[in-house]
Design an enzyme around this catalytic site. Sequence first.
Site, PDB file in Angstrom:
ATOM      1  N   SER A 308      15.369 -11.094 -24.435  1.00 42.76           N
ATOM      2  CA  SER A 308      14.565 -12.311 -24.281  1.00 42.76           C
ATOM      3  C   SER A 308      15.048 -13.277 -23.205  1.00 42.76           C
ATOM      4  O   SER A 308      14.304 -14.170 -22.813  1.00 42.76           O
ATOM      5  CB  SER A 308      14.477 -13.038 -25.624  1.00 42.76           C
ATOM      6  OG  SER A 308      13.731 -12.277 -26.551  1.00 42.76           O
ATOM      7  N   ILE A 309      16.285 -13.136 -22.742  1.00 43.30           N
ATOM      8  CA  ILE A 309      16.716 -13.999 -21.623  1.00 43.30           C
ATOM      9  C   ILE A 309      15.814 -13.765 -20.418  1.00 43.30           C
ATOM     10  O   ILE A 309      15.543 -14.682 -19.638  1.00 43.30           O
ATOM     11  CB  ILE A 309      18.198 -13.753 -21.271  1.00 43.30           C
ATOM     12  CG1 ILE A 309      19.097 -14.260 -22.390  1.00 43.30           C
ATOM     13  CG2 ILE A 309      18.578 -14.452 -19.962  1.00 43.30           C
ATOM     14  CD1 ILE A 309      20.572 -13.959 -22.202  1.00 43.30           C
TER      15      ILE A 309
END
Length: 578
Positions: A308-309
């Site tokens: 998700s970064i």
Amino acid sequence: MLTNYNKIAHRKKILTVFFACTAMMVVLLFRLIYLMVWRSDYYSERATELHERERSIKAARGRILDRNGTVLADNKTVCTVSVIHNQIEDEDEVVRVLSEELGLSEDYVRTRTEKYSSMERIKSNVDKETGDRIREYDLPGVKVDEDYKRYYPYDELASKVLGFTGSDNQGIIGLEVIYEDYLAGEPGTILTVTDAKGIEVDSAGERRIEPVAGSDLYISIDRNIQEYSTQLALKAMEEKQADSVSIIVMNPQNGEILAMVNVPEFNLNDPYVLNIEGEEELGSEEKQDALNTMWRNGCINDTYEPGSIFKIITAAAALEEGVVTKESTFNCPGYIVVDDRRIRCHKTVGHGSQTFVQATENSCNPAFVQIGLRLGVDNYYKYFEQFGLKTKTGIDLPGEAGTIMHNKEDMGNVELATVSFGQSFQITPIQLITTVSSIINGGNRITPHFAMYTADAAGTELHKFSYPVTTGIVSEETSATMREILELVVSEGSGKNGAVEGFRIGGKTATSQTLPRQNGVYISAFLGFAPADDPQVIAIAIINHPQGTYYGSQIAAPIVRQLFENILPYLGIMSYNQ
């Protein structure tokens, strides 16, 4: 009549031979005068060379120092012990002394003393005290020359960044090999004159060509930040029984790396010791493979699915392209279907209706799939290249890996959907933190680096390093919006465990599963920066294969929080209460 003719012919032959011999003598005389007068210097030099014996003097290797002048790589004086067969007077005594002092077998030493070579090395990297004792014996034919051995005062600290040198004092990995030309210096020589038997002529003395020391290298690492980051990484690895933990701390404005940790590290003063069970039973190839793995810098050599970064990159591209605004809405029922693939959200009951900002706070996969599909393959690839993800960062360490991404022509809706929330492709940690830095710093693609400048032993700067910057990868407006949203992720959303009281922190969590998906192996990460409105420091912590709880928000975010709690005041970054 015939007799007189023969006499005359005979005289002519004699005269011919006489004049030929005279001419030859004259030529040889002039040649001798030419060689003795006009070429005397040349042949004197050649004659000297034939009787000169040359021994090398190693140059002191330049030190490596951190940004505050703390020495991270230094030199230790050692000795090289050699023998010259023709000069040895008492071979038995030489063998006895050297075997006792150097801890070598007599057979080993005798084999080398009997060699008819110009000089035979017995042992290098001998400690200076032992070398001095051998000198005191004053044994003809035994030479003890001072040398240098690389010494690392902090053993394992930044081992995979600094690298180490070999027995010849040349860099093997890390900064030691990248900056070899600056650090190595120029060796000198000792020249002694010998007679035809190879015995030194005492009256001739010796000539020395002094070595030139290498330049000191000042790097951006801060020893204190590196040490504290290492402590946090070791603690996390032990508590979570993880395979490894990586931490990078960087200035997002200029790319200076303050710390780069990859635990487990290795002892730079014993870089060939594996410390693993069954090391003695490994074959040479197996041992070399194990060493290469031990020396490997995961921050730059290894790729992984960022999870998700990577939504930071998707969000920035969508804002820049204008396919979303902060007020855009998305509905999440807990999953989304793309072609024949059902992609779930980490919140199985769904987030319901949410804005773009809320979707980022919630790290909602279905919302980001929709954002990725709005961008489309062509635009996604455009920004992938614009952000610099198709090229390497150019960091000054060897072996940087490139991003592994689908070919554009092979990228359908499902591939686009999974890429949008950070899966089905791979990236290096240094590439990820560099790209995010470039998005939040106003849109300038910086080059991550360590080397700042070289200097002489007195600290006078000799060469300052510069690194390329690409401007305008996103607009100032998009950059400001992303800083604002990522601050909300920490203050209101999934990154709350990365919040630091009194400071404005931005960031993003990530939890990704390695292939094959069913193996239950996860990578947990958190990327944070501060202050959120004017980033001066950015950090990423990555935990590989943690046991038990594996969510990045729960185990990686606290690492960066603790890091910031300690280093923000140290860096002079004031809290908003001050």
